[in-house]
Structure formats: C-alpha cells, structure tokens
Design an enzyme around this catalytic site. Sequence first.
Site, PDB file in Angstrom:
ATOM      1  N   ARG A 243      11.842  -5.481   5.024  1.00 55.69           N
ATOM      2  CA  ARG A 243      11.558  -4.058   4.750  1.00 55.69           C
ATOM      3  C   ARG A 243      12.476  -3.154   5.572  1.00 55.69           C
ATOM      4  O   ARG A 243      12.759  -3.407   6.736  1.00 55.69           O
ATOM      5  CB  ARG A 243      10.113  -3.744   5.111  1.00 55.69           C
ATOM      6  CG  ARG A 243       9.838  -2.232   5.119  1.00 55.69           C
ATOM      7  CD  ARG A 243       8.385  -1.903   5.149  1.00 55.69           C
ATOM      8  NE  ARG A 243       7.698  -2.370   6.325  1.00 55.69           N
ATOM      9  CZ  ARG A 243       6.382  -2.274   6.478  1.00 55.69           C
ATOM     10  NH1 ARG A 243       5.635  -1.731   5.527  1.00 55.69           N
ATOM     11  NH2 ARG A 243       5.817  -2.713   7.578  1.00 55.69           N
TER      12      ARG A 243
ATOM     13  N   ARG B 294      10.924  -1.519  11.263  1.00 46.92           N
ATOM     14  CA  ARG B 294       9.808  -1.191  12.150  1.00 46.92           C
ATOM     15  C   ARG B 294       9.665  -2.228  13.253  1.00 46.92           C
ATOM     16  O   ARG B 294       9.814  -3.419  13.013  1.00 46.92           O
ATOM     17  CB  ARG B 294       8.498  -1.108  11.331  1.00 46.92           C
ATOM     18  CG  ARG B 294       8.289   0.249  10.706  1.00 46.92           C
ATOM     19  CD  ARG B 294       7.149   0.302   9.722  1.00 46.92           C
ATOM     20  NE  ARG B 294       5.901  -0.325  10.128  1.00 46.92           N
ATOM     21  CZ  ARG B 294       4.804  -0.334   9.379  1.00 46.92           C
ATOM     22  NH1 ARG B 294       4.806   0.291   8.199  1.00 46.92           N
ATOM     23  NH2 ARG B 294       3.705  -0.931   9.792  1.00 46.92           N
TER      24      ARG B 294
ATOM     25  N   ARG C 237      -9.992   1.196   8.051  1.00 43.84           N
ATOM     26  CA  ARG C 237      -9.576  -0.153   8.389  1.00 43.84           C
ATOM     27  C   ARG C 237     -10.644  -0.917   9.157  1.00 43.84           C
ATOM     28  O   ARG C 237     -10.434  -2.055   9.533  1.00 43.84           O
ATOM     29  CB  ARG C 237      -8.371  -0.032   9.307  1.00 43.84           C
ATOM     30  CG  ARG C 237      -7.104  -0.614   8.774  1.00 43.84           C
ATOM     31  CD  ARG C 237      -6.070  -0.208   9.808  1.00 43.84           C
ATOM     32  NE  ARG C 237      -4.937  -1.027   9.777  1.00 43.84           N
ATOM     33  CZ  ARG C 237      -3.789  -0.684   9.189  1.00 43.84           C
ATOM     34  NH1 ARG C 237      -3.690   0.429   8.523  1.00 43.84           N
ATOM     35  NH2 ARG C 237      -2.764  -1.477   9.272  1.00 43.84           N
TER      36      ARG C 237
ATOM     37  N   LYS D  36       0.838  -1.214   0.000  1.00 35.60           N
ATOM     38  CA  LYS D  36       0.000   0.000   0.000  1.00 35.60           C
ATOM     39  C   LYS D  36       0.866   1.255   0.000  1.00 35.60           C
ATOM     40  O   LYS D  36       0.662   2.161  -0.792  1.00 35.60           O
ATOM     41  CB  LYS D  36      -0.921   0.042   1.240  1.00 35.60           C
ATOM     42  CG  LYS D  36      -1.876  -1.118   1.339  1.00 35.60           C
ATOM     43  CD  LYS D  36      -2.788  -1.001   2.558  1.00 35.60           C
ATOM     44  CE  LYS D  36      -2.077  -1.036   3.896  1.00 35.60           C
ATOM     45  NZ  LYS D  36      -1.369  -2.306   4.187  1.00 35.60           N
TER      46      LYS D  36
ATOM     47  N   ARG E 296      -0.954  -8.859  13.063  1.00 33.65           N
ATOM     48  CA  ARG E 296      -1.462  -7.803  12.176  1.00 33.65           C
ATOM     49  C   ARG E 296      -2.289  -8.413  11.037  1.00 33.65           C
ATOM     50  O   ARG E 296      -3.325  -7.875  10.649  1.00 33.65           O
ATOM     51  CB  ARG E 296      -0.311  -6.966  11.612  1.00 33.65           C
ATOM     52  CG  ARG E 296       0.239  -5.978  12.634  1.00 33.65           C
ATOM     53  CD  ARG E 296       1.617  -5.482  12.262  1.00 33.65           C
ATOM     54  NE  ARG E 296       1.673  -4.825  10.978  1.00 33.65           N
ATOM     55  CZ  ARG E 296       2.787  -4.667  10.266  1.00 33.65           C
ATOM     56  NH1 ARG E 296       3.939  -5.113  10.725  1.00 33.65           N
ATOM     57  NH2 ARG E 296       2.740  -4.059   9.113  1.00 33.65           N
TER      58      ARG E 296
END
Length: 220
Positions: free
Chosen positions: A129, A162, A90, A15, A173
Amino acid sequence: MPIYIVILGAPGAGKGTQAEILSENMNLPHVSSGDIFRENIKNETELGKHADSYMNRGELVPDDVTIALIRDRLSRPDCKNGAILDGFPRTPGQAEALDKMLAEFDGKVDLVPFILVKDEYLIERLSSRWTCKDQGHIFNDKFNPPKEEGICDFDGSELYQRDDDKPETVKNRIAVYLEQTSPLIEHYRSTGVLKDINGARKIENVAKELVLALQFMEEL
Ligand code: AP5
Ligand code: MG
C-alpha cells in the site's frame, strides 16, 4: 434523517478504499478515525503525540480519546446529512457510545457493510500500500497503482508507506482486530444492519456489491 454507514473489516480489507468511493457516490463525508489520528501526528498536536505510540505498536488508542474525537467530527456541519464511518467503532464500548451520540443527532447506524478478506491477502495488500501525504488517498503497487509512481493521482502530493504497515505491526493489528473488533460483527448482525461483502475481488467489483448493499439498507 441523517444516514450513517459503518464500514467494518480487518486491517487491509479495503475499508478506506471503499469508503472513499461510497463517500463520493453518496455525497457524504468519509470519516476515518485512523486518518484523523495520522493528521494529528503529522501536525504534531498533543492528540497526535498521544496516539502515535499506540498506533506504532498496532494497539488501539483508548476509547475515551477516540470517542471524543469522533463526536467532535460528527458534530461538524458537513456531517449534517450523515457520514461514512471507517475504522470506528472498533470496540463494544465505542459501538455503544456511537449509538448514543447518533441518537442525539436524530440518527442511527443504518448499514454495516462487513468486508471479509482472508488474512494472507491482508498482509500482501498492506505491504504494497502507498498512501497520499496530503489527504490520505490510497494506492497499491500491485492492485491499484498511481498513474505516476510515488505521486497521488488526485492532489499531486507525495505517496508514503505507513509506519504501521511493517509485517510485525500488521500481525499485531490483525490480532487486535480479532480480539477487540470482531465481536462487533455478531453485534451488528443481531441488530439486522450487517451486510456481508466479499472483499477478495477487484476494487470495482467490491464497490458494485456495496451499491447492492445500499438497496438492502433501503429495504430495512
Ligand atoms: P486505521 O487507519 O483504521 O487502519 P486499519 O483498520 O488497520 O485499516 P487500514 O487502513 O490498514 O486498512 P483498510 O481496510 O482501510 O484498507 P485500504 O482500503 O487502505 O487505524 C490505524 C490505527 O489507528 C489503529 O491500529 C489504531 O492504533 C488507531 N485507531 C484507528 N481507529 C481507532 C479506533 N476506532 N479506536 C482505537 N484506535 C484506533 O486497503 C489496503 C490496501 O489494499 C490498499 O493498498 C488498497 O489499494 C488495496 N486494496 C483495497 N481493496 C482491494 C481489493 N479489492 N483488491 C486488491 N487490493 C485492494
Ligand atoms: Mg484505512
């Protein structure tokens, strides 16, 4: 009329990556609820302290807080022509609140690109990431490495991993996404604005499909 695009997809679907590209191409601000929360955590604000515990567990920050945050962001002058929303809404409650606030701004949800990627790829992408400290630019060791290791190509700031990209948190998540966010897929499909995007391809090919989705939006 302002244009509002809502990018929908699981954690790690791409996203943020696609919102950055689209934001540049369409000259509309990229509004990411997650980025705003992380900015507040970095600056140690009250909001940041409140959001931190939820984010660390991979849970959603309560709707009232999140809706107020997005309302404030979309009210700013740089959003007068619209925005690319990433990570909001969300929950069904957030989607309803968004419709109401966009109506106040003489707008509506114009397009919802839904980026679909299998769970096994999500975990792989998130564990590799790297995110830029200053402005949240997104990289990946395997799929989109920075030119210089540990440094953002765009603003030269340091890259970090993160806290919520730890495998246990990622699993939660994804579970939270399936339970609380995935009902929005059918909601937006039924209102005719959803466009399925195959997110399992190279970043530039996903971006090309998004350009085609914009043509679909113009036909609506
Ligand atoms: P948020 O920051 O929104 O995280 P998320 O939705 O879990 O999504 P991610 O940012 O992890 O993934 P992404 O889809 O943006 O993927 P990316 O482009 O980075 O939210 C974090 C937390 O904040 C939530 O858990 C919650 O606590 C709170 N929160 C936020 N919004 C909220 C809300 N509305 N309500 C309540 N709470 C909220 O890509 C991932 C990696 O893959 C990158 O390394 C990238 O380089 C790579 N990649 C991207 N595309 C490709 C591709 N096509 N091929 C290969 N690699 C790719
Ligand atoms: Mg993101």
